[in-house]
Design a protein around this motif. Structure first.
Motif, PDB file in Angstrom:
ATOM      1  N   UNK A 179      12.176  19.339 -41.258  1.00 56.87           N
ATOM      2  CA  UNK A 179      12.910  18.866 -42.430  1.00 56.87           C
ATOM      3  C   UNK A 179      12.290  19.240 -43.769  1.00 56.87           C
ATOM      4  N   UNK A 180      11.016  19.659 -43.785  1.00 53.21           N
ATOM      5  CA  UNK A 180      10.398  20.015 -45.056  1.00 53.21           C
ATOM      6  C   UNK A 180      11.180  21.050 -45.845  1.00 53.21           C
ATOM      7  N   UNK A 181      11.532  22.186 -45.245  1.00 52.07           N
ATOM      8  CA  UNK A 181      12.288  23.192 -45.995  1.00 52.07           C
ATOM      9  C   UNK A 181      13.651  22.682 -46.458  1.00 52.07           C
ATOM     10  N   UNK A 182      14.290  21.807 -45.676  1.00 54.65           N
ATOM     11  CA  UNK A 182      15.597  21.276 -46.068  1.00 54.65           C
ATOM     12  C   UNK A 182      15.474  20.309 -47.233  1.00 54.65           C
ATOM     13  N   UNK A 183      14.400  19.531 -47.250  1.00 51.98           N
ATOM     14  CA  UNK A 183      14.198  18.584 -48.345  1.00 51.98           C
ATOM     15  C   UNK A 183      13.903  19.285 -49.665  1.00 51.98           C
ATOM     16  N   UNK A 184      13.403  20.501 -49.597  1.00 47.69           N
ATOM     17  CA  UNK A 184      13.080  21.227 -50.831  1.00 47.69           C
ATOM     18  C   UNK A 184      14.309  21.454 -51.703  1.00 47.69           C
ATOM     19  N   UNK A 185      15.482  21.432 -51.094  1.00 43.52           N
ATOM     20  CA  UNK A 185      16.717  21.696 -51.839  1.00 43.52           C
ATOM     21  C   UNK A 185      17.448  20.421 -52.246  1.00 43.52           C
ATOM     22  N   UNK A 186      16.812  19.251 -52.021  1.00 39.62           N
ATOM     23  CA  UNK A 186      17.476  17.980 -52.312  1.00 39.62           C
ATOM     24  C   UNK A 186      16.738  17.269 -53.441  1.00 39.62           C
ATOM     25  N   UNK A 187      17.473  16.835 -54.450  1.00 43.91           N
ATOM     26  CA  UNK A 187      16.889  16.106 -55.571  1.00 43.91           C
ATOM     27  C   UNK A 187      16.930  14.608 -55.261  1.00 43.91           C
ATOM     28  N   UNK A 188      15.743  14.005 -55.165  1.00 41.33           N
ATOM     29  CA  UNK A 188      15.651  12.594 -54.826  1.00 41.33           C
ATOM     30  C   UNK A 188      14.921  11.839 -55.932  1.00 41.33           C
ATOM     31  N   UNK A 189      14.963  10.525 -55.859  1.00 40.52           N
ATOM     32  CA  UNK A 189      14.330   9.704 -56.889  1.00 40.52           C
ATOM     33  C   UNK A 189      13.417   8.659 -56.258  1.00 40.52           C
ATOM     34  N   UNK A 190      12.479   8.174 -57.062  1.00 42.28           N
ATOM     35  CA  UNK A 190      11.643   7.057 -56.663  1.00 42.28           C
ATOM     36  C   UNK A 190      10.802   7.331 -55.437  1.00 42.28           C
ATOM     37  N   UNK A 191      10.738   6.329 -54.549  1.00 44.97           N
ATOM     38  CA  UNK A 191       9.917   6.430 -53.349  1.00 44.97           C
ATOM     39  C   UNK A 191      10.362   7.585 -52.470  1.00 44.97           C
TER      40      UNK A 191
END
Length: 504
Positions: A371-383
């Protein structure tokens, strides 16, 4: 030992069974398309930083010219980046002891490096002779970690035609459900047999019931079988005996053969309390889903199962229960659905529970690889944003993750340039390794003698001491990896010691 049929009656019964052409024990449907080792050790010489992730190479086999068995491997130098002289200047017994003593269960970076060393083709060590000490140590370590497919490939590459090699090959084929192959090799060469029990088993597998029964009776007369082996083989040869003989007591430490015999007579043993190699039996489609999940987590936690296989088992079906492992399955599945859909809000809401599940099972790095490479393209906030960054730093694309985020201590480690001062004692130990710490003098002397492989193994031991709290050992280990050109290993090992909680 209770009621036992007369020999002639047993032979007659077995001959009748043979006439019915009993089918062999079913083969276990193992995953064969994907190697079960994630090889992410960097090239040994002039290694560039890794920024695009690391793929698992296919295991290849190439001929060795006039080399002893200790030189046998599955990965050539062109793939590992390690020189062919890796082992040749060290005594085989010293290397075997160091490999046997390594404990890498808590460190994915050390697991990956160890698998590479165990599977590497290299010149045999000095005074190797015909004892195959280094090869046997490599096979035994693979088996102990649960990487039995690799152990099987290594043994077949070497040619298991000595007693010590054949015994290990026979055990591995039993664990893989491929015992027919070993039995076909054993029956015409009984001198290779690891035991009389193995000979009886293989004769029966070949349909020679009379010879199997006579061999069993002879072995008993000579006192060459344990009571457990005798009881199991009697039931294996003649299932009707189970109605007359007392119930078997579950063994504490079954051998691969007794494990398979219990299964063959319809009394399979649970694997959760057995060593990791036995967990492979629960990966079969015939096993319950819960057993498959538990086995997959055990093996993936030591790098003996590829992450895509783990994810496939996690997402195979919908859990119908809750608590313990089912909560982990729910969390992983919810997150997987969210990230496949690309919904940032759902990803943020489900990430914390999924990461907690991965931590409970100690499969954080397999999770990060997926999931690391997939998370690189997602803008998240906070924790969720903090967790996302940590997961990306634990993935093969750690350097890219560092360059796209804040320049803190973790980013410095990921790019190989951490600050000289850390905020904790552990950070300081890492900082020292990347800012001028040298190789221990004892290692320098060994390197001067060309004992490269021995030094790598020793540095791995130091790293494990570092995980246990010896911060000087941690600095020395990381500094040694860097000096040897294993920069990727050093960075991943440093990130893991900072981000993963491996306290027992």
């Amino acid at each position: 030992m209770g009621i036992r049929r007369p020999l002639l009656a047993l032979v007659a019964a077995l001959c009748a069974q043979g006439a019915q052409a009993q089918a062999p024990l079913s083969a276990i449907d193992w995953l064969k398309q994907t190697p079960t080792v994630a090889l992410d050790v960097a090239p040994f010489v002039d290694e560039p930083p890794v920024d695009q992730g690391v793929t698992t190479p296919e295991v290849t086999v190439s001929p060795l010219e006039n080399a002893g068995r200790d030189a046998v491997g599955l990965l050539p130098s062109s793939m590992t980046g390690l020189p062919s002289a890796l082992w040749q200047e060290s005594p085989a017994s010293v290397l075997a002891d160091r490999i046997g003593g390594l404990r890498v269960e808590g460190s994915p970076a050390m697991q990956a490096l160890l698998y590479t060393l165990l599977l590497a083709e290299a010149n045999p060590p000095q005074n190797a002779g015909q004892a195959d000490a280094l090869l046997l140590a490599r096979v035994d370590k693979l088996v102990s970690l649960g990487a039995i497919e690799q152990a099987n490939a290594l043994l077949e590459r070497a040619g298991p035609n000595t007693e010590t090699l054949f015994q290990r090959w026979f055990d591995v084929t039993l664990l893989l459900g491929q015992e027919q192959k070993a039995c076909e090799a054993l029956n015409p060469a009984p001198h290779l047999s690891p035991s009389y029990a193995a000979r009886v088993f293989c004769l029966a597998r070949a349909g020679d019931w009379t010879a199997a029964a006579l061999t069993l009776e002879t072995a008993n007369l000579l006192g060459l079988l344990t009571l457990e082996e005798d009881a199991l083989l009697l039931r294996f040869l003649d299932p009707e005996i189970s109605e007359e003989e007392p119930i078997l007591v579950t063994p504490n430490e079954p051998t691969p053969l007794t494990f398979r015999l219990y299964e063959a007579i319809g009394e399979p043993l649970p694997t959760t309390s057995l060593p990791k190699p036995f967990a492979h039996a629960d990966l079969r489609p015939t096993s319950g889903w819960k057993a498959q999940l538990e086995a997959a987590e055990r093996l993936a936690s030591v790098g003996a199962l590829p992450e895509n296989r783990l994810l496939g088992i996690y997402t195979e079906r919908q859990p119908a229960a809750s608590g313990m492992i089912w909560d982990r399955v729910h969390a992983i599945q919810d997150f997987d659905v969210a990230i496949q859909a690309g919904n940032a809000d759902d990803i943020g809401d489900s990430l914390s529970a999924a990461w907690s599940a991965a931590k409970q099972a100690r499969v954080e790095v397999p999770f990060a690889r997926i999931y690391g490479p997939l998370l690189a393209d997602v803008s998240l906030k906070g924790v969720a944003n903090v967790l996302s960054r940590e997961i990306q730093l634990l993935s093969p694309a750690y350097e890219a993750a560092a360059q796209s985020s804040s320049r803190d201590f973790l980013a410095g480690v990921a790019t190989g340039q951490p600050p000289r001062r850390g905020q904790t004692a552990q950070e300081q130990a890492v900082a020292n390794a990347f800012n001028g710490a040298g190789v221990p003098q004892s290692f320098s002397h060994k390197l001067a003698r060309g004992q490269l492989g021995e030094v790598i193994l020793s540095a791995m031991e130091l790293y494990e001491q570092g995980l246990a709290g010896d911060l000087r050992a941690l600095t020395d280990a990381l500094a040694t990896f860097r000096a040897l050109g294993l920069e990727d290993t050093a960075r991943q090992a440093a990130l893991q010691v900072l981000l993963l909680d491996r306290r027992t």
